[in-house]
Design an enzyme around this catalytic site. Sequence first.
Site, PDB file in Angstrom:
ATOM      1  N   LYS A 143       0.826  -1.208   0.000  1.00 17.59           N
ATOM      2  CA  LYS A 143       0.000   0.000   0.000  1.00 17.59           C
ATOM      3  C   LYS A 143       0.860   1.258   0.000  1.00 17.59           C
ATOM      4  O   LYS A 143       0.618   2.190  -0.779  1.00 17.59           O
ATOM      5  CB  LYS A 143      -0.936   0.015   1.211  1.00 17.59           C
ATOM      6  CG  LYS A 143      -1.966   1.143   1.158  1.00 17.59           C
ATOM      7  CD  LYS A 143      -2.565   1.445   2.510  1.00 17.59           C
ATOM      8  CE  LYS A 143      -1.634   2.302   3.337  1.00 17.59           C
ATOM      9  NZ  LYS A 143      -2.230   2.776   4.600  1.00 17.59           N
ATOM     10  N   ASP A 161      -6.560   1.295   1.340  1.00 12.79           N
ATOM     11  CA  ASP A 161      -6.493   1.417   2.794  1.00 12.79           C
ATOM     12  C   ASP A 161      -7.803   0.922   3.386  1.00 12.79           C
ATOM     13  O   ASP A 161      -8.621   0.321   2.703  1.00 12.79           O
ATOM     14  CB  ASP A 161      -6.195   2.866   3.194  1.00 12.79           C
ATOM     15  CG  ASP A 161      -7.349   3.809   2.873  1.00 12.79           C
ATOM     16  OD1 ASP A 161      -8.315   3.393   2.192  1.00 12.79           O
ATOM     17  OD2 ASP A 161      -7.297   4.978   3.305  1.00 12.79           O
TER      18      ASP A 161
END
Length: 236
Positions: A143, A161
């Site tokens: 991420k 997220d």
Amino acid sequence: MSAVVQYSEPPHCMQNSMEQIQLLSTEEICTVMERFKAQNPNPVSELHAGNPYTFLLSVVLSAQATDKSVNKATEPLFKIADTPQKILALGEETLISYIRSIGLYRTKAAHIMELSRRLIEYFDGVVPSTREELETLPGVGRKTANVVLNVIFGQPTMPVDTHLLRICPKIGLALGKTPLEVEQGLLQRIPPQYMHHAHHWLILHGRYTCTARNPKCTECIISDVCMENSIRQKQT
């Protein structure tokens, strides 16, 4: 027309649910993205940083922390240390004194020190521009790498997220119960012309409108398209 997805042999992300999952059509996804675009044509990260290195540090620090808390801690820090060399010169304990208000600060400080060393040793102090290279740095997972690639290098990545993981299946943009599953679904389904800004639009939507508690459906600009919207469900 919205797509209705039903699996005879559900993949991993669907093993615990045999419900029919409705996904938005490509046309409906374009409608969603065009509305986000009209509302916010050029979304930017809410993390404050002056260069690629400090942005990378901010993203590392933002894990399990709010952007606001990170900005508050890094504003004085980056005024005196905005390169790997300067961070190393500060030392780990001094770094901790700046970021102590952020969760997991000791672990993050250790990551930042080693990350800075590796940037100098292997990348001449420059933030690399590939996911593979970024993920060799301590504290940098998929991420974080995706955020850096998108914001700093303009690559069409999709950082997922907690906000995207929660709202994308709910809206009908992508299936998935893990960040990677949702990321892959979004990459496949969102038209390329929206990919540069899509993750920012979705993060902001999840952060301020489609909140986990008391979502602001009456204020939502995509409420008539969203597959979880109560009015739409009554109509279908």
